[in-house]
Design a protein around this motif. Structure first.
Motif, PDB file in Angstrom:
ATOM      1  N   ASN A  52      -4.400  -4.276 -90.957  1.00  0.00           N
ATOM      2  CA  ASN A  52      -4.601  -5.581 -91.588  1.00  0.00           C
ATOM      3  C   ASN A  52      -5.940  -5.609 -92.317  1.00  0.00           C
ATOM      4  O   ASN A  52      -6.028  -6.016 -93.476  1.00  0.00           O
ATOM      5  CB  ASN A  52      -4.535  -6.680 -90.527  1.00  0.00           C
ATOM      6  CG  ASN A  52      -4.846  -8.048 -91.080  1.00  0.00           C
ATOM      7  OD1 ASN A  52      -4.716  -8.300 -92.264  1.00  0.00           O
ATOM      8  ND2 ASN A  52      -5.271  -8.950 -90.213  1.00  0.00           N
ATOM      9  N   LEU A  55      -5.975  -2.977 -95.378  1.00  0.00           N
ATOM     10  CA  LEU A  55      -5.163  -3.392 -96.521  1.00  0.00           C
ATOM     11  C   LEU A  55      -5.715  -4.653 -97.180  1.00  0.00           C
ATOM     12  O   LEU A  55      -5.618  -4.816 -98.386  1.00  0.00           O
ATOM     13  CB  LEU A  55      -3.709  -3.594 -96.086  1.00  0.00           C
ATOM     14  CG  LEU A  55      -2.978  -2.288 -95.752  1.00  0.00           C
ATOM     15  CD1 LEU A  55      -1.628  -2.581 -95.113  1.00  0.00           C
ATOM     16  CD2 LEU A  55      -2.803  -1.433 -96.989  1.00  0.00           C
ATOM     17  N   SER A  56      -6.289  -5.535 -96.383  1.00  0.00           N
ATOM     18  CA  SER A  56      -6.885  -6.740 -96.960  1.00  0.00           C
ATOM     19  C   SER A  56      -8.103  -6.400 -97.816  1.00  0.00           C
ATOM     20  O   SER A  56      -8.306  -6.970 -98.894  1.00  0.00           O
ATOM     21  CB  SER A  56      -7.274  -7.725 -95.859  1.00  0.00           C
ATOM     22  OG  SER A  56      -6.118  -8.187 -95.199  1.00  0.00           O
ATOM     23  N   ALA A  58      -8.517  -3.563 -99.293  1.00  0.00           N
ATOM     24  CA  ALA A  58      -8.016  -2.811-100.444  1.00  0.00           C
ATOM     25  C   ALA A  58      -7.316  -3.706-101.460  1.00  0.00           C
ATOM     26  O   ALA A  58      -6.896  -3.231-102.521  1.00  0.00           O
ATOM     27  CB  ALA A  58      -7.062  -1.723 -99.975  1.00  0.00           C
ATOM     28  N   GLY A  59      -7.183  -4.980-101.168  1.00  0.00           N
ATOM     29  CA  GLY A  59      -6.566  -5.896-102.122  1.00  0.00           C
ATOM     30  C   GLY A  59      -5.093  -6.142-101.896  1.00  0.00           C
ATOM     31  O   GLY A  59      -4.441  -6.798-102.699  1.00  0.00           O
ATOM     32  N   GLN A  60      -4.545  -5.624-100.842  1.00  0.00           N
ATOM     33  CA  GLN A  60      -3.124  -5.810-100.522  1.00  0.00           C
ATOM     34  C   GLN A  60      -2.990  -6.875 -99.428  1.00  0.00           C
ATOM     35  O   GLN A  60      -2.567  -6.598 -98.312  1.00  0.00           O
ATOM     36  CB  GLN A  60      -2.512  -4.490-100.051  1.00  0.00           C
ATOM     37  CG  GLN A  60      -2.600  -3.372-101.047  1.00  0.00           C
ATOM     38  CD  GLN A  60      -1.724  -3.648-102.259  1.00  0.00           C
ATOM     39  OE1 GLN A  60      -0.658  -4.232-102.150  1.00  0.00           O
ATOM     40  NE2 GLN A  60      -2.192  -3.243-103.424  1.00  0.00           N
ATOM     41  N   GLU A  61      -3.337  -8.116 -99.781  1.00  0.00           N
ATOM     42  CA  GLU A  61      -3.385  -9.175 -98.785  1.00  0.00           C
ATOM     43  C   GLU A  61      -2.029  -9.481 -98.166  1.00  0.00           C
ATOM     44  O   GLU A  61      -1.926  -9.760 -96.972  1.00  0.00           O
ATOM     45  CB  GLU A  61      -3.975 -10.463 -99.380  1.00  0.00           C
ATOM     46  CG  GLU A  61      -5.453 -10.385 -99.658  1.00  0.00           C
ATOM     47  CD  GLU A  61      -5.756  -9.787-101.027  1.00  0.00           C
ATOM     48  OE1 GLU A  61      -4.806  -9.590-101.814  1.00  0.00           O
ATOM     49  OE2 GLU A  61      -6.925  -9.499-101.295  1.00  0.00           O
ATOM     50  N   ILE A  62      -0.970  -9.419 -98.967  1.00  0.00           N
ATOM     51  CA  ILE A  62       0.354  -9.770 -98.451  1.00  0.00           C
ATOM     52  C   ILE A  62       0.821  -8.735 -97.436  1.00  0.00           C
ATOM     53  O   ILE A  62       1.281  -9.080 -96.341  1.00  0.00           O
ATOM     54  CB  ILE A  62       1.365  -9.907 -99.607  1.00  0.00           C
ATOM     55  CG1 ILE A  62       0.960 -11.097-100.468  1.00  0.00           C
ATOM     56  CG2 ILE A  62       2.774 -10.078 -99.070  1.00  0.00           C
ATOM     57  CD1 ILE A  62       1.776 -11.273-101.713  1.00  0.00           C
ATOM     58  N   VAL A  63       0.680  -7.459 -97.770  1.00  0.00           N
ATOM     59  CA  VAL A  63       1.084  -6.408 -96.840  1.00  0.00           C
ATOM     60  C   VAL A  63       0.163  -6.424 -95.616  1.00  0.00           C
ATOM     61  O   VAL A  63       0.619  -6.272 -94.478  1.00  0.00           O
ATOM     62  CB  VAL A  63       1.049  -5.019 -97.526  1.00  0.00           C
ATOM     63  CG1 VAL A  63       1.441  -3.928 -96.551  1.00  0.00           C
ATOM     64  CG2 VAL A  63       1.963  -5.004 -98.738  1.00  0.00           C
ATOM     65  N   GLY A  64      -1.117  -6.654 -95.847  1.00  0.00           N
ATOM     66  CA  GLY A  64      -2.065  -6.730 -94.733  1.00  0.00           C
ATOM     67  C   GLY A  64      -1.764  -7.876 -93.794  1.00  0.00           C
ATOM     68  O   GLY A  64      -1.925  -7.759 -92.581  1.00  0.00           O
ATOM     69  N   SER A  65      -1.313  -8.994 -94.348  1.00  0.00           N
ATOM     70  CA  SER A  65      -1.009 -10.142 -93.487  1.00  0.00           C
ATOM     71  C   SER A  65       0.203  -9.880 -92.604  1.00  0.00           C
ATOM     72  O   SER A  65       0.307 -10.442 -91.510  1.00  0.00           O
ATOM     73  CB  SER A  65      -0.797 -11.400 -94.333  1.00  0.00           C
ATOM     74  OG  SER A  65       0.347 -11.258 -95.142  1.00  0.00           O
TER      75      SER A  65
END
Length: 88
Positions: A52, A55-56, A58-65
């Protein structure tokens, strides 16, 4: 003045009072079963929380969430397991 926290001998006994496990073999509720499951849940929680965060950042907030939600779910399962074992 007497010490209220001192472990005093049992009446009529020359030894100090101590914990004796039940004769039927049951110990504390957390002994034995569930150790592997709890360990795996803690490991999954740490992995999901790490993913989480990574990925957050790295800018991938949706996948990180999604991984954050899975970490939260693992924590809820751990809490429920703890509360059930505590009531036994």
């Amino acid at each position: 003045m007497t010490d209220p926290y001192r472990i005093a001998p049992s009446p009529g006994d020359d030894t100090y009072a101590s914990f004796h496990p039940p004769a039927d073999g049951t110990g504390r509720p957390g002994d034995g079963a569930g150790g592997v499951t709890s360990t795996m849940l803690w490991i999954l929680t740490a992995v999901f929380a790490g993913l989480n965060t990574a990925l957050s950042v790295a800018g991938q907030e949706i996948v990180g969430s999604v991984f954050g939600g899975l970490a939260a779910a693992c924590l809820v399962v751990l809490l429920v397991r703890y509360l059930r074992r505590r009531d036994r």
